[in-house]
Design an enzyme around this catalytic site. Structure first.
Site, PDB file in Angstrom:
ATOM      1  N   GLU A 178       0.828  -1.211   0.000  1.00  0.00           N
ATOM      2  CA  GLU A 178       0.000   0.000   0.000  1.00  0.00           C
ATOM      3  C   GLU A 178       0.859   1.257   0.000  1.00  0.00           C
ATOM      4  OE1 GLU A 178      -0.131  -2.651   2.035  1.00  0.00           O
ATOM      5  OE2 GLU A 178      -1.989  -2.648   3.215  1.00  0.00           O
ATOM      6  N   CYS A 238      -2.494  -2.713   7.640  1.00  0.00           N
ATOM      7  CA  CYS A 238      -2.024  -2.568   9.025  1.00  0.00           C
ATOM      8  C   CYS A 238      -2.164  -1.105   9.441  1.00  0.00           C
ATOM      9  CB  CYS A 238      -0.564  -3.028   9.133  1.00  0.00           C
ATOM     10  SG  CYS A 238       0.603  -1.890   8.352  1.00  0.00           S
TER      11      CYS A 238
END
Lengths: 142, 142
Positions: free
Chosen positions: A48, A76
């Site tokens: 990401e 996360c």
């Protein structure tokens, strides 16, 4: 999401934890990456973060409000924070991650005023395939 | 921390939000950075993320367990997550950040099992100077 799954598979082939992410702008893919945390070593090299950085460079702006992010695993806390900073419009993720996730688990980054932005979140699309890629990767390394 | 404050001042001079971070290994500075989120545009370009990435490259390893991180402002959720991934031993930060922090505020990233690592945390050293640099920066832009 299919392209994100392909990025995850490529990461696995490179010995990296198989997670993939894709940024879409105006219906076009402008960035795609798998995890790259080992070679070169980078504790921040999640798919990401890498895809957001590439997308910002591509568009020439820090904010990606008109962009959607597709990722094969629940982000996360680090990645959820990055998504908030980037002002991503819609977040699609495949598999949930009770062990390390920071969206629907743990830090639940978007649920705090300190995040300053909360994308629309859609979970589950492609979850079976994303989980299978991760399961096979860790099974092969045991 | 003095060096981190200097990085923050350099960031301000470049028109970036004045936060600075330094990674120390065996008593030596191995990485130092201010925020770089505007030029080039990078929503993940916080001082901590940049310094951790440089330190990992310098040491040739993803984990920085033997390293300490000094930063002029309480890390946000993204940076706290990055610090956990990097397995930083000790985190020293100057000013608290009720508005955007993710250590003692908001997501409180280290307080969840999903973080997998919690550094020792020491806050307050250099807080007055760090706050003054930020206050002056935002006052000048109003």
């Amino acid at each position: 999401m299919q392209l994100a799954l392909e990025e995850a598979a490529k990461a696995a082939a490179a010995g990296e934890v198989p997670v993939g992410a894709v940024v879409v702008h105006d219906g076009r893919v402008i960035a795609a990456s798998g995890n790259v945390t080992r070679d070169p070593p980078d504790p921040t090299g999640h798919a990401e973060v890498r895809a957001l950085r590439d997308a910002a460079r591509h568009l020439g702006q820090e904010r990606l409000s008109e962009c959607d992010l597709y990722v094969t695993l629940e982000p996360c806390a680090m990645c959820a924070g990055a998504i908030a900073h980037a002002r991503i419009g819609r977040l699609y993720y495949a598999a949930s991650d009770p062990k390390s996730g920071g969206v629907e688990h743990g830090a639940r980054v978007f649920e705090h005023a300190q995040a300053h932005h909360k994308p629309e979140v859609y979970a589950g699309m492609g979850a079976d395939e994303a989980s299978a890629i991760l399961r096979d990767f860790f099974a092969a390394r045991r």
